[in-house]
Write a protein that holds these residues in place. Structure first.
Motif, PDB file in Angstrom:
ATOM      1  N   TRP A 603       0.850  -1.188   0.000  1.00 60.76           N
ATOM      2  CA  TRP A 603       0.000   0.000   0.000  1.00 60.76           C
ATOM      3  C   TRP A 603       0.894   1.248   0.000  1.00 60.76           C
ATOM      4  CZ3 TRP A 603      -5.304  -0.540  -0.164  1.00 60.76           C
ATOM      5  CH2 TRP A 603      -5.840  -1.771   0.246  1.00 60.76           C
ATOM      6  N   THR A 604       0.350   2.322  -0.526  1.00 59.38           N
ATOM      7  CA  THR A 604       0.997   3.631  -0.384  1.00 59.38           C
ATOM      8  C   THR A 604       0.128   4.469   0.547  1.00 59.38           C
ATOM      9  OG1 THR A 604       1.942   3.535  -2.599  1.00 59.38           O
ATOM     10  CG2 THR A 604       1.802   5.705  -1.559  1.00 59.38           C
ATOM     11  N   ARG A 605       0.774   5.031   1.553  1.00 56.42           N
ATOM     12  CA  ARG A 605       0.023   5.772   2.577  1.00 56.42           C
ATOM     13  C   ARG A 605      -0.072   7.243   2.163  1.00 56.42           C
ATOM     14  NH1 ARG A 605      -1.249   4.493   7.950  1.00 56.42           N
ATOM     15  NH2 ARG A 605      -0.196   2.501   7.592  1.00 56.42           N
ATOM     16  N   GLN A 606      -1.257   7.813   2.284  1.00 58.86           N
ATOM     17  CA  GLN A 606      -1.493   9.233   2.032  1.00 58.86           C
ATOM     18  C   GLN A 606      -2.135   9.881   3.266  1.00 58.86           C
ATOM     19  OE1 GLN A 606      -3.896   9.428  -1.590  1.00 58.86           O
ATOM     20  NE2 GLN A 606      -2.102  10.093  -2.734  1.00 58.86           N
ATOM     21  N   TYR A 607      -1.821  11.183   3.383  1.00 57.44           N
ATOM     22  CA  TYR A 607      -2.390  11.948   4.490  1.00 57.44           C
ATOM     23  C   TYR A 607      -3.168  13.133   3.937  1.00 57.44           C
ATOM     24  CZ  TYR A 607       1.027   9.298   7.155  1.00 57.44           C
ATOM     25  OH  TYR A 607       1.768   8.288   7.700  1.00 57.44           O
ATOM     26  N   LEU A 608      -4.205  13.473   4.644  1.00 51.58           N
ATOM     27  CA  LEU A 608      -5.003  14.638   4.258  1.00 51.58           C
ATOM     28  C   LEU A 608      -4.319  15.901   4.789  1.00 51.58           C
ATOM     29  CD1 LEU A 608      -7.615  15.779   3.016  1.00 51.58           C
ATOM     30  CD2 LEU A 608      -8.683  15.513   5.280  1.00 51.58           C
ATOM     31  N   VAL A 609      -4.035  16.815   3.867  1.00 48.76           N
ATOM     32  CA  VAL A 609      -3.379  18.074   4.229  1.00 48.76           C
ATOM     33  C   VAL A 609      -4.340  19.222   3.902  1.00 48.76           C
ATOM     34  CG1 VAL A 609      -1.420  19.623   3.814  1.00 48.76           C
ATOM     35  CG2 VAL A 609      -1.103  17.117   3.834  1.00 48.76           C
ATOM     36  N   ASN A 665      -3.387  20.146   9.353  1.00 45.10           N
ATOM     37  CA  ASN A 665      -4.340  21.246   9.180  1.00 45.10           C
ATOM     38  C   ASN A 665      -3.584  22.526   9.549  1.00 45.10           C
ATOM     39  OD1 ASN A 665      -6.491  23.041   9.126  1.00 45.10           O
ATOM     40  ND2 ASN A 665      -7.916  21.601  10.122  1.00 45.10           N
ATOM     41  N   VAL A 666      -3.178  23.270   8.537  1.00 50.57           N
ATOM     42  CA  VAL A 666      -2.242  24.393   8.722  1.00 50.57           C
ATOM     43  C   VAL A 666      -2.959  25.718   8.414  1.00 50.57           C
ATOM     44  CG1 VAL A 666      -0.058  25.421   7.986  1.00 50.57           C
ATOM     45  CG2 VAL A 666      -0.315  22.914   8.114  1.00 50.57           C
ATOM     46  N   ASP A 667      -2.860  26.656   9.323  1.00 54.89           N
ATOM     47  CA  ASP A 667      -3.313  28.030   9.075  1.00 54.89           C
ATOM     48  C   ASP A 667      -2.077  28.891   8.831  1.00 54.89           C
ATOM     49  OD1 ASP A 667      -6.111  27.940   9.244  1.00 54.89           O
ATOM     50  OD2 ASP A 667      -6.003  27.809  11.434  1.00 54.89           O
ATOM     51  N   VAL A 668      -2.045  29.547   7.705  1.00 54.79           N
ATOM     52  CA  VAL A 668      -0.914  30.447   7.401  1.00 54.79           C
ATOM     53  C   VAL A 668      -1.074  31.723   8.260  1.00 54.79           C
ATOM     54  CG1 VAL A 668       0.275  31.787   5.624  1.00 54.79           C
ATOM     55  CG2 VAL A 668      -0.743  29.546   5.073  1.00 54.79           C
ATOM     56  N   ARG A 669      -0.087  31.964   9.015  1.00 55.71           N
ATOM     57  CA  ARG A 669      -0.143  33.112   9.931  1.00 55.71           C
ATOM     58  C   ARG A 669       0.477  34.357   9.280  1.00 55.71           C
ATOM     59  NH1 ARG A 669      -1.454  31.716  15.051  1.00 55.71           N
ATOM     60  NH2 ARG A 669      -1.469  29.505  15.564  1.00 55.71           N
ATOM     61  N   TRP A 670      -0.352  35.386   9.210  1.00 56.17           N
ATOM     62  CA  TRP A 670       0.093  36.692   8.666  1.00 56.17           C
ATOM     63  C   TRP A 670       0.342  37.655   9.845  1.00 56.17           C
ATOM     64  CZ3 TRP A 670       0.803  37.504   3.486  1.00 56.17           C
ATOM     65  CH2 TRP A 670       0.292  36.501   2.632  1.00 56.17           C
TER      66      TRP A 670
END
Length: 702
Positions: A603-609, A665-670
């Motif tokens: 299997w190839t593992r994937q992650y939700l980004v 789950n990334v929030d770009v910080r300004w």
């Protein structure tokens, strides 16, 4: 070895004998039961398993011949005399009559020269001698099967009557079991012969082959003949032939019982009144043969049907002397012991025996209950006859708690000199037969020995053991037989009985009712090992029958939850312990199990980004404010640094390098870019300041 069907009167395979229902006359203390096979001692037929006697110008007996073996009988004959032969065999044999020179060539392997030859299984005839000299009669087994041969050969100066045999029940310690010979011996202290005469009219012919006859006599005999073995204190083995006989006058019903004791220890063995005591006496025949005899006339005269049982018992007295008791009894009566004999020879044991080996003088070590001429080697002819015979022995030795029919039944006797013409034996049951008037037919009738053959394909064995009918056997084979641990094994599938009946339990209890074969059916299995990170196929691994087909089926995408999923890539199939055997990229595959296999699911593992930004950013060169997607583990995401002007301010984000190794789950910080903001607003502030200063100054000036 398969025997000719026309020479055997075998019982059907599945006879169940109702022994207790027989019209058995015996001591009420006995229970009739077929013994287990361990009551008998299995032996083997050899060249010595032959019973041959020679008397005057006569020889006869039973001989055992393997392919290539032969039996010779040599004698001197005068010109014009006749060589008579009567041969019956269980398979084809060849008779040769040769002179001395031809016999010399015969034993050297040259069988092309002979005076006379005949091949068959039932041969009767004669050859007339043309020249005085030494002659040989040779019986040879030239075929592919071993033979038991019953023969008589006699020399006479004139044509003589056809040879006859005593007919009834005989146990020679040889049975034909499923087409092969089974040899055995057993010992006992008691034989019982049950006799019922329903009708009888016999008459002696004008001449008998033995030379003794009383033409017209209506007497005949029923003889219980057995052999007692005495092991002396001096270490010798002696054989005594015991006869318990009924003489019956078929014309007027007169009945006598008579016993004889003969010394069979060697050809020239003697008896003496000094060493044998009883109601009778020892006397000599022709000054060379000694016999003990006692006889009693029974009263009243018999009326038909007439039933009587003859009982012979043996044992050892307290002072170490062998004893013999001869008795008889009628239906529902008690035994009358009419003669009790002591042989004054110190001994350690004394018993009756049946064995395929001959006695000391070459005669059969057997047990017989037969119908024949009355006495003195005389013959008779059955004009009308229907006599029922049953022959039993007591077992186990020496306690003798039960009675059993003799284990094998041949229809002719061999050790007595009296014979009968026109007597036919019809089998009723084990150890039971009727003697009727009719054409004589020598044959093996029955046995309660039955073969059990166990066939095990794992070790390529086929083992046959002999049991008695109604024996219970237990087969308990292991459920599994390991070939290679965790790779291959055999699994017990079932037992196949006689090729048709299947038993699936591990433990088999079988009551033998006839010749039986048991095939132990094993199934070859291989281990299928599955390594599946998803766990979807984990329950599919395990043992499979060789030839089974296993279907592998995985989804192309399998969501593990929590922002993680697997993408199907391939099945890597290995022959266990070896290199890669096959690679399948289809998510559905079929494996034929013909070896141990290991399947690794790749299997190839994937992650939700998820990347969210209030303002557009460049992610791997693509400008966006929201990124939601599946990324492979280890994949790199680059969020480029960016600056935006919003609401009068410059806002910047420094950029971000992300290695995908889990759901993200990334929030770009300004943040406010003060430098840019100050630099942008500084000229304006200066201008405003200058203008403000200018206006203020001008206001003061005026």
């Amino acid at each position: 070895m398969e025997l000719p069907s026309n020479s055997l009167g075998l019982l059907p395979l599945l006879i169940i004998i109702a022994l207790l229902g027989m019209a058995l006359i015996t001591d009420a203390s006995y229970v009739v039961e077929v013994p287990p096979v361990n009551v008998f001692n299995e032996t083997h037929l050899t060249v010595n398993s032959s019973f041959v006697y020679t008397y005057a110008n006569m020889s006869g007996g039973i001989i055992y011949l393997r392919p290539g073996w032969y039996y010779p009988y040599g004698f001197n004959a005068s010109a014009g005399s006749y060589i008579y032969y009567n041969i019956w065999s269980t398979s084809m044999v060849t008779l040769y009559i040769l002179n001395g020179q031809e016999y010399g060539k015969f034993i050297s392997g040259n069988v092309s020269e002979y005076l006379y030859s005949m091949t068959g299984t039932d041969m009767v005839g004669y050859y007339q001698v043309r020249k005085s000299g030494t002659y040989y009669v040779v019986i040879s087994d030239n075929g592919l099967e071993s033979s038991l041969v019953l023969f008589t050969i006699s020399i006479s100066g004139s044509p003589t009557p056809k040879w006859a045999f005593p007919m009834g029940i005989a146990d020679y310690g040889i049975a034909v079991v499923n087409g092969t010979y089974f040899a055995y011996d057993y010992i006992t202290n008691e034989f019982i012969g049950n006799v019922t005469i329903y009708k009888a009219l016999t008459q002696e012919p004008s001449a008998c082959l033995s030379g003794y006859a009383e033409p017209g006599s209506n007497w005949f005999s029923v003889q219980l003949n057995t052999v007692m073995v005495v092991n002396t204190a001096g270490g010798q083995t002696q054989y005594y032939w015991l006869q318990n006989v009924v003489w019956f006058d078929s014309l007027n019903g007169t009945v006598w019982v008579v016993d004889n004791v003969w010394n069979f220890s060697s050809i020239n063995s003697v008896l003496s009144n000094a060493t044998v005591s009883g109601n009778g006496v020892v006397y000599s025949l022709n000054n060379s043969i000694y016999v003990y005899e006692y006889l009693v006339e029974l009263t009243p005269k018999a009326s038909l049907p007439f039933s009587i049982s003859l009982v012979t018992r043996t044992g050892l007295s307290s002072n170490g002397y062998p004893w013999i008791s001869f008795g008889y009894l009628y239906t529902n009566g008690s035994i009358t012991w009419y003669d009790n004999i002591t042989i004054k020879v110190p001994a350690v044991s004394a018993y009756m025996e049946v064995s395929p080996m001959p006695t000391g003088n070459g005669l059969p070590d057997d047990a017989e209950l037969i119908v024949a001429g009355p006495w003195n080697w005389e013959c008779t002819t059955a004009k009308s006859l229907n006599t029922s015979l049953m022959l039993y022995f007591a077992w186990p030795y020496p306690s003798d708690e039960y009675l059993s029919p003799v284990p094998a039944t041949w229809d002719f006797g061999e050790d007595t000199g009296e014979t009968i013409y026109n007597a036919h034996v019809s089998l009723i049951n084990y150890g039971e037969a009727d003697v009727l008037n009719g054409p004589e037919e020598l044959s093996f009738l029955s046995t309660y020995f039955i073969p059990l053959t166990i066939i095990n394909p794992l070790n390529e064995s086929s083992i046959t053991n002999i049991y008695t009918i109604n024996s219970t056997v237990t087969i308990n084979e292991p459920m599994t037989v390991t070939v290679v641990p965790n790779e291959s094994r055999y699994l017990l599938a079932d037992y196949v009985i006689n090729g048709t009946y299947t038993i699936t339990s591990r433990t088999l209890h079988l009551v033998l009712q006839g010749p039986t074969s048991i095939y132990i059916n094993y199934t070859l299995q291989y281990m299928l090992t599955i390594e599946d990170p998803s766990g979807l196929l984990s329950g599919l691994g395990g043992w499979y029958d060789s030839g089974d087909v296993v279907t592998l089926s995985e989804p192309l995408v399998y969501n593990l939850g929590n922002g993680t999923r697997l993408l199907f890539r391939s099945y890597d199939i290995y022959l266990t312990g070896t290199e890669l055997s096959n690679l399948v990229i289809n998510n559905t595959a079929r494996i034929s199990i013909n070896s141990p296999y290991t399947v690794i699911v790749n299997w190839t593992r994937q992650y939700l980004v998820i990347i969210h930004s209030k303002y557009p950013v460049s992610i791997n060169g693509t400008e966006t404010t929201n990124l939601t997607g599946w990324f492979y583990g280890g994949e790199e995401l680059a969020v480029a640094p960016a600056t935006v002007f919003s609401d009068g301010l410059f806002l910047s984000e420094p950029g971000l390098n992300i290695t995908v190794d889990k759901p993200l789950n990334v929030d770009v910080r300004w943040s406010i870019n003060y430098v840019f903001t100050v630099l942008t607003y500084l000229p304006l502030i200066i201008i405003i300041t200058i203008i403000t200063m200018y206006i203020t100054r001008k206001h003061h000036t005026t």
